[in-house]
Structure formats: structure tokens, C-alpha cells
Design a protein around this motif. Structure first.
Motif, short mmCIF file in Angstrom:
data_model
loop_
_atom_site.label_atom_id
_atom_site.label_comp_id
_atom_site.label_asym_id
_atom_site.label_seq_id
_atom_site.Cartn_x
_atom_site.Cartn_y
_atom_site.Cartn_z
N MET A 1 -5.48 7.47 49.30
CA MET A 1 -6.87 7.68 48.90
C MET A 1 -7.28 9.12 49.18
N ALA A 2 -7.83 9.77 48.20
CA ALA A 2 -8.31 11.14 48.39
C ALA A 2 -9.56 11.13 49.25
N SER A 3 -9.74 12.19 50.01
CA SER A 3 -10.95 12.34 50.82
C SER A 3 -11.70 13.57 50.32
N ILE A 4 -12.99 13.40 50.11
CA ILE A 4 -13.81 14.46 49.50
C ILE A 4 -15.05 14.71 50.34
N SER A 5 -15.25 15.95 50.73
CA SER A 5 -16.49 16.37 51.40
C SER A 5 -17.40 16.99 50.34
N ILE A 6 -18.61 16.48 50.22
CA ILE A 6 -19.57 17.01 49.26
C ILE A 6 -20.67 17.72 50.03
N ILE A 7 -20.73 19.05 49.87
CA ILE A 7 -21.77 19.82 50.52
C ILE A 7 -22.96 19.88 49.57
N GLY A 8 -24.03 19.23 49.97
CA GLY A 8 -25.22 19.13 49.12
C GLY A 8 -25.50 17.69 48.75
N THR A 14 -25.39 13.84 44.63
CA THR A 14 -25.49 12.38 44.58
C THR A 14 -24.72 11.82 43.38
N ALA A 15 -24.88 12.45 42.22
CA ALA A 15 -24.18 11.98 41.02
C ALA A 15 -22.67 12.11 41.16
N ILE A 16 -22.21 13.23 41.69
CA ILE A 16 -20.77 13.44 41.87
C ILE A 16 -20.22 12.46 42.91
N ALA A 17 -20.97 12.22 43.98
CA ALA A 17 -20.53 11.26 44.99
C ALA A 17 -20.32 9.88 44.38
N GLY A 18 -21.22 9.48 43.48
CA GLY A 18 -21.08 8.18 42.84
C GLY A 18 -19.83 8.09 41.99
N ILE A 19 -19.51 9.18 41.27
CA ILE A 19 -18.33 9.18 40.41
C ILE A 19 -17.04 9.14 41.23
N VAL A 20 -16.93 10.01 42.24
CA VAL A 20 -15.67 10.07 42.99
C VAL A 20 -15.48 8.85 43.86
N ALA A 21 -16.58 8.26 44.36
CA ALA A 21 -16.45 7.03 45.14
C ALA A 21 -15.93 5.90 44.24
N ALA A 25 -12.13 7.64 45.90
CA ALA A 25 -12.11 8.62 46.99
C ALA A 25 -13.04 8.21 48.12
N SER A 26 -12.68 8.59 49.32
CA SER A 26 -13.60 8.44 50.45
C SER A 26 -14.48 9.68 50.49
N VAL A 27 -15.77 9.49 50.75
CA VAL A 27 -16.74 10.57 50.63
C VAL A 27 -17.36 10.90 51.98
N GLN A 28 -17.41 12.19 52.28
CA GLN A 28 -18.19 12.70 53.41
C GLN A 28 -19.34 13.50 52.83
N ALA A 29 -20.57 13.09 53.12
CA ALA A 29 -21.76 13.80 52.65
C ALA A 29 -22.17 14.81 53.73
N SER A 163 -11.63 10.65 36.15
CA SER A 163 -11.31 9.67 35.11
C SER A 163 -11.40 8.25 35.65
N ALA A 164 -10.90 8.04 36.86
CA ALA A 164 -10.98 6.72 37.49
C ALA A 164 -12.43 6.33 37.77
N GLY A 165 -13.29 7.36 37.90
CA GLY A 165 -14.72 7.11 38.13
C GLY A 165 -15.49 6.84 36.86
N GLY A 166 -14.80 6.82 35.72
CA GLY A 166 -15.44 6.43 34.46
C GLY A 166 -15.98 7.56 33.62
N VAL A 167 -15.54 8.80 33.89
CA VAL A 167 -16.03 9.96 33.16
C VAL A 167 -14.86 10.71 32.54
N SER A 168 -15.01 11.16 31.29
CA SER A 168 -13.95 11.89 30.61
C SER A 168 -13.84 13.32 31.15
#
Length: 207
Positions: A1-8, A14-21, A25-29, A163-168
Motif C-alpha cells: 500500500m502506498a503512503s501519501i502525505s498531503i500538505i494542505g 480534500t479532493a485529492i485525499a478522497g481519490i488516493v484513499a 493509499a494510506s493518507v497523512q493529512a 486510476s484506482a481512485g476512479g479518475v482518468s
């Protein structure tokens, strides 16, 4: 599982966090406002950190206004070496909406790459409005995230998650194309500010 830190933790973060989750991916806000970081983390089943605390992700998303990038570099330059860094910014002069604020032969992404040379910089999401990332469509056409990077492996990893998050995804090639992507993002912002297009609309790619 990829791990992603989103600064902001604004609309784009918020939108990007929803897609990658959704993409697995595991998300750190990460935010200066700890309450907002905690709220976003709870929304996507992730973790929260205050700005300045350690970045947990192998991938870091800069979902912040371009002027805030300097603070990120000052705070996290060492930690960002070797990481995949997703630059979402559009370097627009927000006082005049009349120019990009980087040199004519450069881009925000290229400037970041020069400042943090060992980071694997990917330009992405800057030609999308947050609403179209959330709805997954632009005027009846599926939302497409355009990416550009000199690191094909980093680009492929991000593409897989999105792509796995449903976006082209469309691949624009090397990081040199970030200049054109930022110009496109700038034009889209100008049109929205002038109320020529809604913030729920914008440019779309029809295949």
C-alpha cells in the motif's frame, strides 16, 4: 500500500485525499491547523500531523498555494529528498491575475526540482478544479488528471493510484511540460474568476 502525505487540507487537498484513499493509499493529512488535519484524516481513514512534524508518506502532495511552497522547502527539504513530490500549484499572481510568477522558460515544478534536486517531482492536478475531482466529471465528460515528470516510475505509481481512485490520467511527458500545464491552469482560473466558466466546470479531455 502506498503512503501519501498531503500538505494542505483545503478543497484541493480534500479532493485529492478522497481519490488516493479510494485508490488504496494510506493518507497523512498535514496542516498548520491541527483540527483541520484531524478532520480530513478522519474523513479518509488516515492520520494527521501538524505542519513541521515528520512526513510519513513516500509520496508528498503539495496541495497549497504557490507562495506557501517556500515554507515547505524551508521546513522539509531534507525529508523530501528521494520522495515523490506531487506539485499541484499554479504560480499565478493572485493580485492581478495577469501573469505567472515564474520565469518564462521555467515552471513552479521546475523551480521546486531545482530547490530539492533529489526529489522525484510530478506535476499533477493543477489543471483540475476540486469540484471536478470530487464529482469525477467535467460537463458530462470524465475528469482527467494530466501528469508530467522526468521520473517515469514515479509517474506510473501516481497514475496507478489515481486510476484506482476512479479518475482518468493523461501523460503529458517530461517535466518540461509543466510550463504548459501551468499556463492551462492559469487560463482556467482566469475564466472562472471572470465567471466565464463555473468552478464546477473547466477544461476536459475527450478521448
Amino acid at each position: 500500500m502506498a503512503s501519501i502525505s498531503i500538505i494542505g487540507t483545503g478543497n484541493m487537498g480534500t479532493a485529492i485525499a478522497g481519490i488516493v484513499a479510494k485508490g488504496g493509499a494510506s493518507v497523512q493529512a498535514v496542516a498548520r491547523d491541527s483540527a483541520k488535519a484531524a478532520a480530513l484524516a478522519e474523513q479518509v481513514g488516515g492520520t494527521a500531523a501538524a505542519f513541521g512534524e515528520a512526513l510519513a508518506g513516500e509520496i508528498v502532495v503539495l496541495a497549497i498555494p504557490y507562495p506557501a511552497v517556500a515554507d515547505v522547502i524551508e521546513t522539509y527539504a531534507e525529508q523530501l529528498q528521494g520522495k515523490i513530490v506531487i506539485d499541484v500549484t499554479n504560480p499565478v499572481d493572485f493580485d492581478t491575475f495577469d501573469a505567472l510568477t515564474v520565469p518564462a522558460d521555467s515552471s513552479a515544478a521546475a523551480e521546486f526540482q531545482r530547490a530539492v534536486p533529489d526529489a522525484k517531482v510530478v506535476k499533477a492536478f493543477n489543471t483540475n478544479f476540486a469540484a471536478t475531482l470530487g464529482s469525477r466529471e467535467v460537463g458530462g465528460v470524465p475528469t482527467t488528471v494530466i501528469v508530467a515528470s522526468d521520473d517515469d516510475q514515479a509517474k506510473a505509481q501516481l497514475t496507478g493510484i489515481i486510476s484506482a481512485g476512479g479518475v482518468s490520467v493523461a501523460d503529458a511527458g517530461s517535466l518540461k511540460r509543466a510550463r504548459e500545464l501551468e499556463a492551462l491552469g492559469f487560463l482556467q482560473l482566469v475564466l472562472a474568476v471572470r465567471e466565464e466558466v463555473p468552478w464546477t466546470g473547466g477544461f476536459a479531455i475527450r478521448s
